[in-house]
Write an enzyme that holds these catalytic residues in place. Structure first.
Site, PDB file in Angstrom:
ATOM      1  N   LYS B  65      40.091 -21.437  59.884  1.00 15.35           N
ATOM      2  CA  LYS B  65      39.908 -20.016  60.578  1.00 15.35           C
ATOM      3  C   LYS B  65      38.688 -20.142  61.538  1.00 15.35           C
ATOM      4  O   LYS B  65      37.642 -20.462  61.292  1.00 15.35           O
ATOM      5  CB  LYS B  65      39.653 -18.788  59.701  1.00 15.35           C
ATOM      6  CG  LYS B  65      39.490 -17.526  60.380  1.00 15.35           C
ATOM      7  CD  LYS B  65      39.625 -16.256  59.404  1.00 15.35           C
ATOM      8  CE  LYS B  65      38.288 -15.926  58.748  1.00 15.35           C
ATOM      9  NZ  LYS B  65      38.473 -14.528  57.983  1.00 15.35           N
ATOM     10  N   ARG B 108      42.625  -9.479  54.080  1.00 14.89           N
ATOM     11  CA  ARG B 108      42.008 -10.155  52.949  1.00 14.89           C
ATOM     12  C   ARG B 108      40.512  -9.370  52.432  1.00 14.89           C
ATOM     13  O   ARG B 108      40.122  -9.384  51.119  1.00 14.89           O
ATOM     14  CB  ARG B 108      41.703 -11.483  53.264  1.00 14.89           C
ATOM     15  CG  ARG B 108      41.097 -12.066  54.230  1.00 14.89           C
ATOM     16  CD  ARG B 108      39.773 -12.233  53.883  1.00 14.89           C
ATOM     17  NE  ARG B 108      38.966 -13.292  54.485  1.00 14.89           N
ATOM     18  CZ  ARG B 108      37.647 -13.351  54.795  1.00 14.89           C
ATOM     19  NH1 ARG B 108      36.788 -12.461  54.545  1.00 14.89           N
ATOM     20  NH2 ARG B 108      37.011 -14.420  55.613  1.00 14.89           N
ATOM     21  N   LYS B 217      20.481  -8.682  58.041  1.00 13.35           N
ATOM     22  CA  LYS B 217      21.426  -7.562  57.634  1.00 13.35           C
ATOM     23  C   LYS B 217      21.524  -7.262  55.924  1.00 13.35           C
ATOM     24  O   LYS B 217      21.705  -8.218  55.388  1.00 13.35           O
ATOM     25  CB  LYS B 217      22.738  -7.577  58.252  1.00 13.35           C
ATOM     26  CG  LYS B 217      22.868  -7.718  59.940  1.00 13.35           C
ATOM     27  CD  LYS B 217      24.312  -8.038  60.100  1.00 13.35           C
ATOM     28  CE  LYS B 217      24.321  -8.162  61.619  1.00 13.35           C
ATOM     29  NZ  LYS B 217      25.601  -8.559  62.401  1.00 13.35           N
TER      30      LYS B 217
END
Lengths: 297, 297
Positions: B65, B108, B217
């Site tokens: 990916k 997903r 984050k």
């Protein structure tokens, strides 16, 4: 609408001549720190082969090549090298192009081989030869010819060498020995056996070692490693670290290349994604002009 | 001829229901060592964002990916997550499919969030909520609904939450606090600010932390790291290593999940390429049946 370059479109978009210039610019940009190349990832599917995910970043673009090395494939009528090159805009992430990875790889491998030979070989080099007439060997021979230089071809499979020589207008070497003695030598073999035993190169010769990228493979004696031919040569004291530099540093004028006509020079190539980026960008320049099919995502 | 699944084709080929089953099988296959996942590579293009090359290997296929995370993109009308998923045959290297990476990722991510909630949440869980109504939050809400469960939505942008709730037939949470108190909580926020301060989860709750994948984050207090939320929690002694296991191990029956109704469970998700592989394979099953366009390389 994203242009998709099949092998035919890659070849139509980027000539061998243009590929040499593009690859030269990529080497220089990388040597200057303008382009970068995160480490490639190997995805093992042994014994059949492996996949490689090869990223590069430069000229406002990010590139990923998803490409195979399946050495047993040709015996099944399938390519060793196949996959896709994806080119994205680095400022907004948008996909800009997809290109046939086999064609891009052949073009840049041929370009890098000849660029290294021209850069490191003797100024008065007369003969050039390519050993290995597979997809990438064919590309190297084609590139020599595009640069106006005649070239000999040799392959263990004489028929294959003859077919490629006929197609390109190259010469057929009368023997492996004749090919190995060329002033500018390019080897593109699977590396299952040593092509160049110790001491076989003559003063003044240059060799671009383009094949043998994989575990246990080598084209030149004493030199076999997963990541190229040089590691073991250094370990074996056949050469020292100071003998080794990067082609890009030579091209950018940051390091010396050949220092005397009697030097033996060699370019140990492992595939670099910056070269693929150079070809992809060159292809993009001609996407509109050529009738490249598009993908609507 | 390689099928190319646009976002629309991915959604048509793989329902949210099917995605949950596919992702479950992927987690189990990975826990059993049948599927593998070489490390992903980050290609930095900061401050705008980064690219990720994410490989996986399983079920006779290799997947890559090539996907972005450009958090500032939505403000420019562009997707945060975009790119392409490439699926290859692992026995001969041939490319088998290309799929829109944004659609695969959303499907997903929603599936993994709900699968984790169903696996780790209380059997008698009544309420479900999703915080963050972006692409992946929408997918999580859609997946809850596909599993026959009603779901509340909340977003800092109330209009966005309302639009998604209307589209899907989900409920709008009256406040962030109401959403945060749900038995099954899914958070899909950018992670710029802590959503769950220390001590805010109640006994019996489950939270699937699906956002916050990036430097600096976090969605939950004390827990921020480049590679997920857990590292800092362990370092801070908020949890111990023995409290942590993999969802796949629980699904495969190799490790316990929830042990009492009062346990607080959390699933700390980082995107896994095995999940993408599961969706790509599920999509391929329907390539012929649907009229998926093809690419001729």
């Amino acid at each position: 609408m994203i242009p998709v370059f099949s092998a035919r479109h890659v070849e139509a978009a980027v000539s061998a001549e243009r590929a040499v210039e593009a690859v030269r610019e990529a080497f220089v940009a990388y040597a200057r720190g303008e382009w970068s190349m995160p480490p490639k990832v190997y995805v093992p599917a042994y014994p059949a082969g492996d996949f490689r995910a090869m990223p590069a970043l430069g000229a406002g673009h990010a590139l990923l090549k998803w490409v195979t090395s399946f050495p047993g494939n040709p015996a099944r009528g399938l390519p060793t090298v196949t996959g896709l090159v994806l080119l994205s805009n680095a400022s907004d992430g948008s996909l800009r192009a997809a290109l046939d990875a086999g064609a891009v790889t052949a073009l840049r491998t041929g370009a890098a081989a000849v660029l290294a030979a021209e850069t490191l070989g003797r100024q008065d080099a007369e003969t050039a030869a390519v050993i290995g007439a597979g997809v990438n060997g064919r590309a190297a021979a084609k590139t020599f010819l595009a640069r106006g230089r005649s070239v000999m071809l040799w392959d263990v499979d004489e028929q294959r060498a003859r077919a490629v020589a006929d197609e390109l207008g190259a010469d057929l070497a009368s023997s492996r020995e004749e090919a190995l003695a060329a002033d500018l030598l390019v080897t593109v073999t699977p590396g299952h056996e040593i092509l160049l035993p110790e001491g076989s190169l003559q003063p003044g010769q240059h060799v671009s070692l383009m094949g043998a990228d994989g575990p246990g493979k080598a084209e030149i004696a004493e030199q076999a490693s997963h990541n190229g031919e040089l590691v073991h040569a250094v370990e074996a004291d056949a050469i020292t670290r100071t003998d080794v530099t990067e082609l890009g540093s030579v091209l950018a004028g940051l390091a010396p290349g050949r220092e005397s006509p009697d030097d033996i020079t060699s370019f140990d190539s492992t595939g670099l994604a910056i070269q693929d980026l150079a070809i992809a960008l060159a292809a993009m320049e001609r996407a509109d002009e050529l009738d490249v099919p598009t993908l609507d995502l």
